[in-house]
Write a protein that holds these residues in place. Structure first.
Motif, PDB file in Angstrom:
ATOM      1  N   SER A   1       0.809  -1.224   0.000  1.00 28.82           N
ATOM      2  CA  SER A   1       0.000   0.000   0.000  1.00 28.82           C
ATOM      3  C   SER A   1       0.841   1.272   0.000  1.00 28.82           C
ATOM      4  O   SER A   1       0.280   2.370  -0.040  1.00 28.82           O
ATOM      5  N   TRP A   2       2.159   1.122   0.061  1.00 31.28           N
ATOM      6  CA  TRP A   2       3.073   2.270   0.225  1.00 31.28           C
ATOM      7  C   TRP A   2       2.736   3.039   1.504  1.00 31.28           C
ATOM      8  O   TRP A   2       2.845   4.255   1.568  1.00 31.28           O
ATOM      9  N   HIS A   3       2.351   2.307   2.524  1.00 32.70           N
ATOM     10  CA  HIS A   3       1.915   2.920   3.780  1.00 32.70           C
ATOM     11  C   HIS A   3       2.964   2.785   4.881  1.00 32.70           C
ATOM     12  O   HIS A   3       2.698   3.134   6.036  1.00 32.70           O
ATOM     13  N   SER A   4       4.147   2.309   4.548  1.00 30.81           N
ATOM     14  CA  SER A   4       5.166   2.005   5.559  1.00 30.81           C
ATOM     15  C   SER A   4       5.490   3.215   6.416  1.00 30.81           C
ATOM     16  O   SER A   4       5.500   3.145   7.647  1.00 30.81           O
ATOM     17  N   ARG A   5       5.788   4.318   5.776  1.00 28.12           N
ATOM     18  CA  ARG A   5       6.229   5.515   6.498  1.00 28.12           C
ATOM     19  C   ARG A   5       5.164   5.988   7.487  1.00 28.12           C
ATOM     20  O   ARG A   5       5.484   6.357   8.626  1.00 28.12           O
ATOM     21  N   ASP A   6       3.898   5.977   7.088  1.00 35.14           N
ATOM     22  CA  ASP A   6       2.834   6.397   8.001  1.00 35.14           C
ATOM     23  C   ASP A   6       2.641   5.392   9.128  1.00 35.14           C
ATOM     24  O   ASP A   6       2.329   5.772  10.264  1.00 35.14           O
ATOM     25  N   ASP A   7       2.806   4.089   8.831  1.00 33.43           N
ATOM     26  CA  ASP A   7       2.751   3.079   9.889  1.00 33.43           C
ATOM     27  C   ASP A   7       3.773   3.396  10.971  1.00 33.43           C
ATOM     28  O   ASP A   7       3.462   3.406  12.166  1.00 33.43           O
TER      29      ASP A   7
ATOM     30  N   PHE B   1      -4.512  -3.815  -2.354  1.00 34.25           N
ATOM     31  CA  PHE B   1      -3.568  -2.900  -2.993  1.00 34.25           C
ATOM     32  C   PHE B   1      -2.624  -3.616  -3.955  1.00 34.25           C
ATOM     33  O   PHE B   1      -2.305  -4.788  -3.768  1.00 34.25           O
ATOM     34  N   LYS B   2      -2.149  -2.867  -4.922  1.00 37.32           N
ATOM     35  CA  LYS B   2      -1.075  -3.315  -5.781  1.00 37.32           C
ATOM     36  C   LYS B   2      -0.235  -2.111  -6.180  1.00 37.32           C
ATOM     37  O   LYS B   2      -0.758  -1.147  -6.734  1.00 37.32           O
ATOM     38  N   ASP B   3       1.045  -2.177  -5.846  1.00 36.45           N
ATOM     39  CA  ASP B   3       1.985  -1.106  -6.221  1.00 36.45           C
ATOM     40  C   ASP B   3       1.521   0.262  -5.740  1.00 36.45           C
ATOM     41  O   ASP B   3       1.581   1.256  -6.453  1.00 36.45           O
ATOM     42  N   GLY B   4       1.026   0.296  -4.486  1.00 38.07           N
ATOM     43  CA  GLY B   4       0.654   1.559  -3.867  1.00 38.07           C
ATOM     44  C   GLY B   4      -0.698   2.099  -4.253  1.00 38.07           C
ATOM     45  O   GLY B   4      -1.086   3.179  -3.793  1.00 38.07           O
ATOM     46  N   LYS B   5      -1.446   1.381  -5.052  1.00 37.63           N
ATOM     47  CA  LYS B   5      -2.759   1.869  -5.508  1.00 37.63           C
ATOM     48  C   LYS B   5      -3.805   0.771  -5.311  1.00 37.63           C
ATOM     49  O   LYS B   5      -3.475  -0.418  -5.234  1.00 37.63           O
ATOM     50  N   PRO B   6      -5.091   1.148  -5.238  1.00 38.57           N
ATOM     51  CA  PRO B   6      -6.141   0.137  -5.172  1.00 38.57           C
ATOM     52  C   PRO B   6      -6.082  -0.780  -6.392  1.00 38.57           C
ATOM     53  O   PRO B   6      -5.774  -0.346  -7.500  1.00 38.57           O
ATOM     54  N   ARG B   7      -6.354  -2.041  -6.201  1.00 36.95           N
ATOM     55  CA  ARG B   7      -6.387  -2.987  -7.317  1.00 36.95           C
ATOM     56  C   ARG B   7      -7.518  -2.661  -8.289  1.00 36.95           C
ATOM     57  O   ARG B   7      -8.408  -1.873  -7.980  1.00 36.95           O
ATOM     58  N   LYS B   8      -7.462  -3.312  -9.426  1.00 31.66           N
ATOM     59  CA  LYS B   8      -8.496  -3.176 -10.456  1.00 31.66           C
ATOM     60  C   LYS B   8      -9.203  -4.516 -10.613  1.00 31.66           C
ATOM     61  O   LYS B   8      -8.644  -5.578 -10.359  1.00 31.66           O
TER      62      LYS B   8
END
Length: 397
Positions: free
Chosen positions: A153-159, A387-394
């Motif tokens: 999710s590219w959420h590491s830093r906020d975690d 998630f995929k590559d920091g964005k919601p999946r399709k």
């Protein structure tokens, strides 16, 4: 977060990836550029071998199963503190009255509070940020990237920042909302230390703020900026915070006397722990309901809604990690909800078979079997599915 050993799993994946620098401009788009980043696309591609479009029914059912278990765990955690569990009293009352579960004094409770604050500061710096950094510096770039928590999710830093904010909440005496101004509360540890030793209070506040700011200074996504000076600064800031909490704050705080410490413990439970867990419970219920709605009518917009709901429910969990004691530990709810890394092979097997029983466990199972089940559930499994590559999946390829 329970971080299981991941190197053996990497060997099974058989990855052999060569990294090279890239020169893209926007660090929010899987980038490098002049800030020291590097492209991790090959690692991500090697790991993310499944696609929603190929397993639509199983994918939805797996999300429903994981979201249900996540809600059940968060609900049990909140009720254990607020109501009680296994026919016992509410842990909140036991802790406030320090008359059970091994607690016999307010001083002991405060020592536990500060010990756990220091533990999460150490875990963020040494494990969550430090392990990828050290592994990269040792030359194993694949293992380094895969050691980064929340990189789907590219959420590491906020975690990581929210983990430090859990320390901030504990010190300032309130569970602060995402955009709420942080101010010291009546009966808080901050207030007690300000009265007893203003210089120490300034030291603690500065150490907390420095750690948060240093983590936020890491370029995003962290998986692309592991080996940077910003990463090293964040590691050092967390280490400094841990030392301040353990070596300076704890001896002063625990010497302040039972009466004032009892008031502080009650405030901590009522205004930090219980509201955090109540928010976790409510947000995971909403997440479960949205997953159920998505499964009934899948859409790209639905994935976007789930992505936001996942981040909304993730925040109260990460801001609870400075108090990983009591029921969350005794009932193994931390690894249930937050084991990392995932067992990708196990997830694939669940998806292909449509059988999700392997992510549940019961008393009497071996430690290995319990850990295997926990690696197939929780926040990060749901993160992978949304998630995929920091964005919601399709919904389509």
């Amino acid at each position: 977060m329970k971080k299981t050993l991941f190197l053996a799993g990497l060997l099974m994946l058989g990855l052999a990836v060569n990294f090279s620098s890239c020169s893209k401009d926007n660090d929010e788009n899987n980038t490098g550029g002049n800030t020291g980043g590097y492209d991790t696309e090959e690692v991500v591609t090697a790991i993310e071998s499944l696609d929603y479009a190929d397993f639509q029914s199983s994918w939805c059912n797996y999300m429903k199963n994981v979201a249900m278990l996540l809600y059940n765990d968060s609900h049990l955690l909140y009720e254990s503190w607020s109501v009680g569990y296994n026919d016992g009293p509410a842990f909140a009352e036991t802790f406030k009255n320090h008359n059970g579960n091994g607690y016999t004094s307010a001083e002991q409770c405060v020592s536990t509070i500060i010990e756990k604050m220091a533990e999460i500061a150490n875990e963020v710096g040494e494990a969550k940020i430090g392990e990828p950094f050290d592994t990269w510096r040792a030359g194993d770039h694949v293992a380094a990237v895969l050691a980064v928590e929340s990189w789907y999710s590219w959420h590491s830093r906020d975690d990581y920042s929210n983990n430090i904010r859990s320390i901030q909440n504990a010190y300032y005496g309130k569970y602060f909302g995402e955009n709420e101004t942080v101010t010291p509360q009546q009966g808080s540890l901050y207030q007690l230390i300000e009265q007893a030793n203003p210089d120490l209070n300034r030291t603690v506040v500065n150490a907390i703020n420095t750690a948060i700011n240093a983590i936020q200074a890491i370029h995003n996504p962290f998986r692309n900026y592991i080996n940077t000076v910003e990463t090293k600064n964040a590691i050092d800031a967390c280490a400094s915070l841990q030392k301040v909490l353990n070596n300076q704050l704890r001896p002063v705080a625990t010497s302040l006397g039972e009466d004032v410490l009892s008031t502080m413990v009650s405030n901590y439970v009522d205004h930090v722990v219980l509201p955090t867990y109540a928010d976790l419970d409510a947000s995971n219920l909403q997440l479960k309901q949205l997953v159920d709605a998505f499964a009934a009518a899948p859409s790209d917009k639905g994935f976007e809604t789930l992505a936001q709901a996942w981040m909304d429910s993730r925040r109260p969990w990460e801001t609870s990690e400075s108090f990983l004691f009591g029921p969350v530990d005794e009932l193994q709810l931390d690894p249930n909800m937050d084991s990392w890394p995932l067992d990708q092979e196990g997830i694939e097997n669940c998806m292909k078979s449509g059988n999700f029983d392997s992510n549940q466990w019961s008393e009497g199972m071996s430690d290995e079997a319990i850990e295997a089940a926990q690696a197939l559930r929780g926040f990060h499994t749901l993160e992978y599915l949304i998630f995929k590559d920091g964005k919601p999946r399709k919904t389509t390829k």
